[in-house]
Design an enzyme around this catalytic site. Structure first.
Site, PDB file in Angstrom:
ATOM      1  N   GLY A  30      23.748  16.828  -9.535  1.00 34.12           N
ATOM      2  CA  GLY A  30      23.305  17.025  -8.162  1.00 34.12           C
ATOM      3  C   GLY A  30      24.427  17.626  -7.336  1.00 34.12           C
ATOM      4  O   GLY A  30      25.586  17.644  -7.763  1.00 34.12           O
TER       5      GLY A  30
ATOM      6  N   GLN B  96      28.981  19.116   0.429  1.00 35.20           N
ATOM      7  CA  GLN B  96      30.095  19.224  -0.526  1.00 35.20           C
ATOM      8  C   GLN B  96      30.641  20.645  -0.651  1.00 35.20           C
ATOM      9  O   GLN B  96      31.741  20.839  -1.155  1.00 35.20           O
ATOM     10  CB  GLN B  96      29.658  18.721  -1.911  1.00 35.20           C
ATOM     11  CG  GLN B  96      29.349  17.234  -1.939  1.00 35.20           C
ATOM     12  CD  GLN B  96      28.799  16.807  -3.273  1.00 35.20           C
ATOM     13  OE1 GLN B  96      27.607  16.946  -3.530  1.00 35.20           O
ATOM     14  NE2 GLN B  96      29.649  16.318  -4.151  1.00 35.20           N
TER      15      GLN B  96
ATOM     16  N   CYS C 184      31.028  11.512  -8.800  1.00 32.53           N
ATOM     17  CA  CYS C 184      30.839  12.474  -7.709  1.00 32.53           C
ATOM     18  C   CYS C 184      31.746  13.669  -7.952  1.00 32.53           C
ATOM     19  O   CYS C 184      32.937  13.500  -8.255  1.00 32.53           O
ATOM     20  CB  CYS C 184      31.182  11.811  -6.370  1.00 32.53           C
ATOM     21  SG  CYS C 184      30.936  12.896  -4.952  1.00 32.53           S
ATOM     22  N   LEU C 185      31.192  14.872  -7.810  1.00 31.07           N
ATOM     23  CA  LEU C 185      31.996  16.085  -8.018  1.00 31.07           C
ATOM     24  C   LEU C 185      33.086  16.211  -6.960  1.00 31.07           C
ATOM     25  O   LEU C 185      34.060  16.925  -7.169  1.00 31.07           O
ATOM     26  CB  LEU C 185      31.091  17.317  -8.021  1.00 31.07           C
ATOM     27  CG  LEU C 185      30.027  17.344  -9.142  1.00 31.07           C
ATOM     28  CD1 LEU C 185      29.107  18.537  -8.971  1.00 31.07           C
ATOM     29  CD2 LEU C 185      30.679  17.349 -10.520  1.00 31.07           C
TER      30      LEU C 185
ATOM     31  N   HIS D 295      22.229   9.245  -3.700  1.00 34.77           N
ATOM     32  CA  HIS D 295      23.640   9.645  -3.620  1.00 34.77           C
ATOM     33  C   HIS D 295      23.776  10.937  -2.810  1.00 34.77           C
ATOM     34  O   HIS D 295      24.634  11.046  -1.925  1.00 34.77           O
ATOM     35  CB  HIS D 295      24.167   9.813  -5.056  1.00 34.77           C
ATOM     36  CG  HIS D 295      25.554  10.331  -5.176  1.00 34.77           C
ATOM     37  ND1 HIS D 295      26.598   9.577  -5.664  1.00 34.77           N
ATOM     38  CD2 HIS D 295      26.101  11.551  -4.903  1.00 34.77           C
ATOM     39  CE1 HIS D 295      27.701  10.293  -5.665  1.00 34.77           C
ATOM     40  NE2 HIS D 295      27.421  11.507  -5.214  1.00 34.77           N
ATOM     41  N   GLU D 296      22.905  11.916  -3.111  1.00 28.09           N
ATOM     42  CA  GLU D 296      22.997  13.221  -2.421  1.00 28.09           C
ATOM     43  C   GLU D 296      22.592  13.092  -0.953  1.00 28.09           C
ATOM     44  O   GLU D 296      23.193  13.731  -0.073  1.00 28.09           O
ATOM     45  CB  GLU D 296      22.128  14.277  -3.111  1.00 28.09           C
ATOM     46  CG  GLU D 296      22.439  14.539  -4.574  1.00 28.09           C
ATOM     47  CD  GLU D 296      23.903  14.791  -4.868  1.00 28.09           C
ATOM     48  OE1 GLU D 296      24.640  15.255  -3.980  1.00 28.09           O
ATOM     49  OE2 GLU D 296      24.333  14.492  -6.002  1.00 28.09           O
TER      50      GLU D 296
ATOM     51  N   HIS E 185      25.432  11.987   1.077  1.00 28.97           N
ATOM     52  CA  HIS E 185      26.358  13.086   1.427  1.00 28.97           C
ATOM     53  C   HIS E 185      25.921  13.761   2.728  1.00 28.97           C
ATOM     54  O   HIS E 185      26.751  14.115   3.566  1.00 28.97           O
ATOM     55  CB  HIS E 185      26.396  14.140   0.323  1.00 28.97           C
ATOM     56  CG  HIS E 185      27.341  13.837  -0.810  1.00 28.97           C
ATOM     57  ND1 HIS E 185      28.684  13.605  -0.619  1.00 28.97           N
ATOM     58  CD2 HIS E 185      27.139  13.751  -2.157  1.00 28.97           C
ATOM     59  CE1 HIS E 185      29.268  13.390  -1.796  1.00 28.97           C
ATOM     60  NE2 HIS E 185      28.352  13.467  -2.743  1.00 28.97           N
TER      61      HIS E 185
HETATM   62  O1  K1U Z   1      27.016  14.514  -5.686  1.00 32.79           O
HETATM   63  C1  K1U Z   1      27.691  14.844  -6.647  1.00 32.79           C
HETATM   64  O2  K1U Z   1      28.887  14.975  -6.536  1.00 32.79           O
HETATM   65  C2  K1U Z   1      27.063  15.041  -8.001  1.00 32.79           C
HETATM   66  C3  K1U Z   1      27.069  13.798  -8.852  1.00 32.79           C
HETATM   67  C4  K1U Z   1      25.695  13.178  -8.800  1.00 32.79           C
HETATM   68  C5  K1U Z   1      25.580  11.787  -9.319  1.00 32.79           C
HETATM   69  C6  K1U Z   1      26.001  11.416 -10.570  1.00 32.79           C
HETATM   70  C7  K1U Z   1      25.855  10.130 -11.019  1.00 32.79           C
HETATM   71  C8  K1U Z   1      25.250   9.194 -10.228  1.00 32.79           C
HETATM   72  C9  K1U Z   1      24.844   9.564  -8.963  1.00 32.79           C
HETATM   73  C10 K1U Z   1      24.999  10.858  -8.525  1.00 32.79           C
HETATM   74  C11 K1U Z   1      27.435  14.202 -10.257  1.00 32.79           C
HETATM   75  O3  K1U Z   1      26.786  14.983 -10.850  1.00 32.79           O
HETATM   76  S1  K1U Z   1      28.816  13.442 -10.938  1.00 32.79           S
HETATM   77  C12 K1U Z   1      28.985  14.105 -12.572  1.00 32.79           C
HETATM   78  C13 K1U Z   1      27.934  13.720 -13.520  1.00 32.79           C
HETATM   79  O4  K1U Z   1      27.318  14.597 -14.050  1.00 32.79           O
HETATM   80  C14 K1U Z   1      27.579  12.328 -13.851  1.00 32.79           C
HETATM   81  C15 K1U Z   1      28.438  11.282 -13.661  1.00 32.79           C
HETATM   82  C16 K1U Z   1      28.059   9.974 -13.980  1.00 32.79           C
HETATM   83  C17 K1U Z   1      26.814   9.739 -14.518  1.00 32.79           C
HETATM   84  C18 K1U Z   1      25.941  10.813 -14.719  1.00 32.79           C
HETATM   85  C19 K1U Z   1      26.345  12.093 -14.392  1.00 32.79           C
HETATM   86 ZN    ZN Z   2      28.675  13.123  -4.742  1.00 36.91          ZN
END
Ligand code: K1U
Ligand code: ZN
Length: 170
Positions: free
Chosen positions: A46, A51, A92-93, A134-135, A138
């Protein structure tokens, strides 16, 4: 299409509250496409406009294994959240390398405009429900580490600042 720079915690711009999108036009569609490209490039599931320093209510998501089911949600609103909560591991990225548990509604119903400007309702559970919440945080200027204890959050902040300093030295 373009890759956009992703803001890193504790950048204060991550705490900006996004404004509603007024018109779903070519500019908004191009931003959504650039955000999808940026999200796929970073291996995320996401990305919120906040971001990439665009403070509009726009998020993109793809939780599919094949990475071929992009979702564009414009002006998303949660219209129902289950009373049942679940603790999930989140990343989170904007906070690279940090993963921790956050409690959120197990399932949600969301109303949003799609990339054509049409109103859609999505019933989400599992990783999609977690990612949407989560998004949407943000867009309100909230980063997931704000759910953690002040001690953990401060440690993460210090680690991120040090990582940034080390990267700038190279
Ligand atoms: O918002 C962001 O920074 C993106 C985030 C979204 C997210 C991941 C996991 C749980 C809630 C929201 C990411 O994509 S982080 C990287 C990722 O791919 C990931 C990390 C942990 C679990 C699953 C995916
Ligand atoms: Zn995030």
């Amino acid at each position: 299409m373009a890759l956009l720079p992703i803001l890193c915690y504790p950048d204060p711009r991550l705490h900006t509250v996004a404004k509603p999108v007024q018109n779903v036009d070519a500019r908004v569609r191009a931003l959504a496409q650039d955000m999808l490209e940026t999200m796929y490039d970073a291996n995320g599931i996401g990305l919120a406009a906040t971001q990439v320093d665009a403070h509009e209510r726009l998020i993109v998501i793809d939780v599919s294994e094949e990475r071929n089911q992009p979702l564009v949600l414009i002006n998303p609103e949660v219209i129902w959240a289950s009373p049942q909560k679940k603790l999930n591991e989140e990343g989170c990225l904007s906070v690279p390398g940090i993963y921790d548990g956050v409690e959120r509604a197990e399932s949600v119903k969301v109303r949003a405009l799609d990339a054509e400007g049409a109103s859609r309702e999505i019933a989400a559970e599992g990783v999609l429900a977690v990612c949407i919440q989560h998004e949407m945080d943000h867009l309100l200027g909230k980063v997931f580490v704000e759910y953690l204890s002040p001690l953990k959050r401060n440690r993460i902040k210090t680690k991120m600042i040090k990582a940034r300093r080390d990267a700038e030295r190279v």
